[in-house]
Design a protein around this motif. Sequence first.
Motif, PDB file in Angstrom:
ATOM      1  N   THR A   1      38.468  39.746  42.849  1.00 31.92           N
ATOM      2  CA  THR A   1      39.539  39.326  41.953  1.00 31.92           C
ATOM      3  C   THR A   1      40.004  40.490  41.080  1.00 31.92           C
ATOM      4  OG1 THR A   1      37.971  38.616  40.260  1.00 31.92           O
ATOM      5  CG2 THR A   1      38.609  36.996  41.916  1.00 31.92           C
ATOM      6  N   GLY A   2      41.016  40.208  40.263  1.00 38.02           N
ATOM      7  CA  GLY A   2      41.553  41.245  39.395  1.00 38.02           C
ATOM      8  C   GLY A   2      40.584  41.713  38.324  1.00 38.02           C
ATOM      9  N   ASP A   3      39.602  40.871  37.941  1.00 40.33           N
ATOM     10  CA  ASP A   3      38.581  41.280  36.971  1.00 40.33           C
ATOM     11  C   ASP A   3      37.268  41.677  37.638  1.00 40.33           C
ATOM     12  OD1 ASP A   3      38.287  38.722  37.845  1.00 40.33           O
ATOM     13  OD2 ASP A   3      37.783  37.854  35.921  1.00 40.33           O
ATOM     14  N   ASN A   4      37.363  42.128  38.910  1.00 43.68           N
ATOM     15  CA  ASN A   4      36.230  42.717  39.649  1.00 43.68           C
ATOM     16  C   ASN A   4      35.074  41.743  39.843  1.00 43.68           C
ATOM     17  OD1 ASN A   4      37.522  45.253  39.853  1.00 43.68           O
ATOM     18  ND2 ASN A   4      36.810  45.822  37.808  1.00 43.68           N
ATOM     19  N   VAL A   5      35.390  40.510  40.203  1.00 42.51           N
ATOM     20  CA  VAL A   5      34.382  39.520  40.555  1.00 42.51           C
ATOM     21  C   VAL A   5      34.486  39.259  42.052  1.00 42.51           C
ATOM     22  CG1 VAL A   5      33.536  37.174  40.197  1.00 42.51           C
ATOM     23  CG2 VAL A   5      34.474  38.469  38.275  1.00 42.51           C
TER      24      VAL A   5
ATOM     25  N   LYS B   1      45.291  40.221  42.530  1.00 45.95           N
ATOM     26  CA  LYS B   1      46.192  40.328  41.378  1.00 45.95           C
ATOM     27  C   LYS B   1      45.814  39.381  40.258  1.00 45.95           C
ATOM     28  CE  LYS B   1      50.112  41.392  44.433  1.00 45.95           C
ATOM     29  NZ  LYS B   1      51.437  40.926  44.887  1.00 45.95           N
TER      30      LYS B   1
ATOM     31  N   GLU C   1      42.930  37.096  37.788  1.00 43.74           N
ATOM     32  CA  GLU C   1      41.585  37.002  37.253  1.00 43.74           C
ATOM     33  C   GLU C   1      40.949  35.695  37.721  1.00 43.74           C
ATOM     34  OE1 GLU C   1      41.741  37.421  33.056  1.00 43.74           O
ATOM     35  OE2 GLU C   1      42.306  39.550  33.121  1.00 43.74           O
ATOM     36  N   LEU C   2      39.608  35.659  37.637  1.00 43.83           N
ATOM     37  CA  LEU C   2      38.877  34.521  38.185  1.00 43.83           C
ATOM     38  C   LEU C   2      39.276  33.218  37.507  1.00 43.83           C
ATOM     39  CD1 LEU C   2      36.701  33.510  40.110  1.00 43.83           C
ATOM     40  CD2 LEU C   2      35.003  34.006  38.358  1.00 43.83           C
ATOM     41  N   ASP C   3      39.433  33.220  36.185  1.00 44.36           N
ATOM     42  CA  ASP C   3      39.766  31.989  35.471  1.00 44.36           C
ATOM     43  C   ASP C   3      41.115  31.432  35.911  1.00 44.36           C
ATOM     44  OD1 ASP C   3      37.410  32.145  34.111  1.00 44.36           O
ATOM     45  OD2 ASP C   3      38.256  33.169  32.363  1.00 44.36           O
ATOM     46  N   LYS C   4      42.066  32.316  36.157  1.00 45.04           N
ATOM     47  CA  LYS C   4      43.394  31.868  36.559  1.00 45.04           C
ATOM     48  C   LYS C   4      43.434  31.449  38.026  1.00 45.04           C
ATOM     49  CE  LYS C   4      48.249  33.280  36.582  1.00 45.04           C
ATOM     50  NZ  LYS C   4      49.230  34.369  36.359  1.00 45.04           N
TER      51      LYS C   4
END
Length: 317
Positions: A99-103, A146, A148-151
């Motif tokens: 993901t965009g936050d490196n998860v 593009k 983040e995991l939450d989104k």
Amino acid sequence: MDAILLIALAITVMVIIFVIKGLMIVQQSEAVVIERLGSYHKTLAPGINWIIPFVDLPRSIKMRRYQVIKNEQIPVVVEETRIDRRETVLDFPSQSVITGDNVSITINGALYFQVIDPERAVYQAENLVQAIEILAKTSLRSEVGKMELDKLFESRQEINDKLQIVMDEAGNKWGVKVTRVEIQDIDIPKDVEDAMRKQMTAERERRALVLQASGEREAAIARAQGEKESAVLVAEGDKTASILRAEGEREAINQIMAAAEGRIDPELVVGYLLGLEYLNTLPNIAKEGDRVFLPFESSSVLGAVGSLQQLLSQTQK
């Protein structure tokens, strides 16, 4: 005679074989691409079709399928001469995506497509299903990367719509119509799941505290507003009662003076009314205790009761 019969019989057999080889029955929702001497000739429609044996040959198409062997999806490439034009689902295996936050997460998707132009499906892609699958995977990685995991969890429909647009652009070239793209499962690491659960719990506790504080504030405002309105009503009631009492006392004085026809001193009438009011109040003074301390001025009020005798004496004259 026997030679002519044998020749005729041989010709008849060859004609029958030629006719059998030339007849091709195509099922409903299927299509067959025919090549004549190595080049595209026509596409057979459902029903009975006639081709020239050994000259017209069906062109095969490579299709990549998945078989479940020991709980694992194993890809198998097969060649088919009959192209299925029905809507087909491609459930490609799970893949790792960042993901965009490196998860690092694992996503499993499904793709629904339908062959619209069999000629393009045969000649524009070497392996149609594999091309669709790889394009879907790369497009999915690009879109997920593009976000983040939450989104990501709340944007599934947005990802599906973007993937379908990308697949439609490529599908037009391959003679394929991508009808739907769906993300089925999203698996996240255990530590990330625990952190998200703690974050969710903290967020819910924060919302509960905010709601409680808001409720207490609204309750305090409502109580203050109620006390204010109650005080105003009490004050208005006291005011109205005082006015009514004053009007009643004035009316009583006027009636007494009118009855005496000017023979009574007004001060005696006022003293009489004050003494009467005091006598009515006196029984209620000692209700809450055994001892009652009366103010010094009360003696003067008691003296006003004596005006009753003077009032009576003046009325008798």
